[in-house]
Design an enzyme around this catalytic site. Sequence first.
Site, mmCIF file in Angstrom:
data_model
loop_
_atom_site.group_PDB
_atom_site.id
_atom_site.type_symbol
_atom_site.label_atom_id
_atom_site.label_comp_id
_atom_site.label_asym_id
_atom_site.label_seq_id
_atom_site.Cartn_x
_atom_site.Cartn_y
_atom_site.Cartn_z
ATOM 1 N N GLU A 86 17.488 51.536 17.612
ATOM 2 C CA GLU A 86 18.102 52.162 18.796
ATOM 3 C C GLU A 86 19.622 52.035 18.775
ATOM 4 O O GLU A 86 20.336 52.944 19.229
ATOM 5 C CB GLU A 86 17.523 51.542 20.069
ATOM 6 N N GLU A 145 14.361 61.976 27.103
ATOM 7 C CA GLU A 145 14.097 62.678 25.854
ATOM 8 C C GLU A 145 12.614 63.025 25.774
ATOM 9 O O GLU A 145 11.761 62.186 26.086
ATOM 10 C CB GLU A 145 14.486 61.807 24.649
#
Length: 879
Positions: free
Chosen positions: A323, A149
């Site tokens: 997360e 990412e």
Amino acid sequence: MASDRDILPDDVKPTNYAISLHDLPKGGDWSYNGTVDIDIEIRRETQEITLNTFELKIHSGEVSSEQGKTEGSIKASKISYDEGSRRTTFAFDQKLAQSPKAVLSIKFSGIVNSHMAGFYRSKYKPVVEAAKSVPRDDEYHYMFSTQFESSDARRAFPCFDEPNLKATFDFSIVIPEDQTALSNMPEKDVRKGSKDGTKVVSFERTPVMSTYLLAWAVGDFEYIEDFTRRKYNGKNLPVRVYTTKGLKEQGRLALESAHQVVDHFSEAYYPLPKVDLLAVHEFSHGAMENWGLITYRTTAVLYDEFASDQKYKNRVVYVVAHELAHQWFGNLVTMDWWNELWLNEGFATWVGWLAVDHLHPDWNVWGQFVTESMQMAFQLDSLRTSHPIEVPVRDALEVDQIFDHISYLKGSSVIRMLSAHLTVDTFLLGVSNYLKAHKYGNATTKDLWSALSEASGQDVNAFMEPWIRKIGFPVLTVAEEPGQISVRQSRFLTAGNVKPEEDETMWWIPLGLKTGPKAEIAKIDALTTKEDTLRDIDDSFYKLNADQTGFYRTNLPPERLQRLAKDLEKLSVQDKIGLVGDAAALMVSGDGTTSGVLAFVEGFKSETNYLVWDQVVSTMTNIRSVFADDVQVSKGLQKFTLQLVTAATDKIGWDFNQTDDYLTGRLRALLLYEAGAAGHERVVSEAKSRFSKFQNGDKDAVHPSLRSATFKIVVKQGGQEAFDAIKNVYLSTTSIDGKEIALQAMGAVQTPELAKEYLAWVFSGAVPVQDVHSASHTLGSNPKTRLALWQYIKENWSMLREKLGGNMVVLERFLRTGLSKFASFEVEKDIEAFFRDKDNKGYDRGLAVVSDTIKGNARYKENDLERVREWLKAREYSE
């Protein structure tokens, strides 16, 4: 909307990738080889296929109509690369016919780089004997992992690297027999490799997902394991924490938190058969939510109950929760394009805090949210150079700079405000419906608003649209008359002087009025006009924005602020934090005064809550920073600070008791450092004494949670000798957080010469690139060294650009955190002039934030310096 984006051609769409990597490096040039077979749908006849690559060497490409068959395959006649867009185009001599399924096969090679992006290597020093095949040099061992990412999957393999081009993934890799490979899914097959001492590890096919969520890792790993109550195909879901060998026991806190968080979200659909958490020794961010294989910076996932600073306990639990929240918010349902990044990050931030509150209600996490997350969001969003939560992004290369406090912290603050208005239960019902409706797909902000509107019966889009699409936030200015108050909304800017064209947004503002002897919340409508009058107010006590759930500042009459200072017992922790934060912000913008803030915070001398003190200390730190160049005012502010914290510091002392809770421990560390920095003689003497014993082998002399305070005080007081001593702590410590604590403490040096020595050492290779921002942040926050830091940047720019520019996140963070504390128009002009002729792509937003922040600080100092001087004189804090 698509016309505003520079995206790949849509004539080809991927449906599955079969990736195979081999010839992994053991050192040297760090190269590897690979093949990828991409199942594609050819939507229309074409003679070329374009996809993303970066720092890859493409050897060949061909298209066949059926996977595995080379007969009739069409080889690319020309392979071209556009460096600017990071795209490779395969051109063919004949047209490729429209087809529901074809296979694009590519052979390539790449580099296991050192930039913490793509497929990269992390160096570390092993704590136990390592496997013989581990890559190593004379000083370090290496592990391999990925960070894709936002747009670095293309650095590891050729792919259609855009979030809405979802596909499934098959992954296999050839590794040494004595090492471990991990990926998103469980192992499917392990077989002997064609070369001696190797094995081929293949993994199950992933669900449909974006390229940035694919992950793999190779290393000398071990793990600890637990199981959730949550079932997958009739079996309890395994949760594992992986580390390089010798560190796994420090993953206990993360493991315990992870399975509890998954169970807490057990009503939500979890589509993978495992949850793996991996500690990575070099990491540009805090963590990455790769589906099924979540990767973390070591300090965000490892914690030693007996050797770690308590503050890292909070960090580990929160980051683990954040997360895991992404496994639904971002992974199962992904934003359609990067302009709606907040749908991933704002949600994961809010839901992460929600989970921590469930696990640790005694931590008062929403108070922590207000003093940390909201205040940081306010700070960035009060600049003219801010951006809306939903920000235009032309191409994926622009997106890294919007992984900032707006997407994460303003996004989550707005979600908190909305959930409080709808009620958390109603909000979560709408979110659940949103996830079910869009699972495995991509969604937009409007999709979320529609689900919440249906669940609540309210037109959420109508009142939330300005919060998402408009820049900035409002300040609510209050005027009092007997029995009533009038409120007026306007945009808040740190710089003040809001222009009419900057103040056209009409925000929906939940007023949250607390009033009366019992501070009860009154039932009143939200403000939806420019101004309004609230009648029948018990003006003996009132407080707007109850518990700071609304994302706005409140500008109260000065007399009201002083009255509230005498009614602190009626206020929640969040209320107190909000009042201090608002007053401090209004002081900088010119809507309030520093003297008013100083008089207000004097009322907090007997405060006992860590989170409130944290906000008070933060405010005082900023005031001292801005006026640091004036010796008389600086000394007066130091004397004021010392008197403010002395009683509380003396009361809490140095020694931890078994009955102390988490927040008490944090308060002790905060007050001792603040008192020591302000010159509290007994605290300074005790810090020196304890550190001397620590140096001589008595590691219990300095409590793990007091290392930071002690080390900083010692460095500030001790010159070269203390600096060298803390450097030795950095080099010799074995605790996971020890290096970070020592590195930050070294920035407390008091001379330009030591600052330059510190920076030279940092960039000698002694400090991992992931941590260099600690040096810029601490030196930039230190009035005695910030100018030396800027001088070093100018003199060593070519070296800095080369060492940090491989990952623009690192370079941008180094500059922004190091240069934002100046309060000088001259320095701002010097910074602007220096970067004027540079290619600043990748950190231009950061430079704009630096410029706007410095100019705001300089205006504030210019406007308030003499008034502060007179106030301090009148109260005998200065001569």
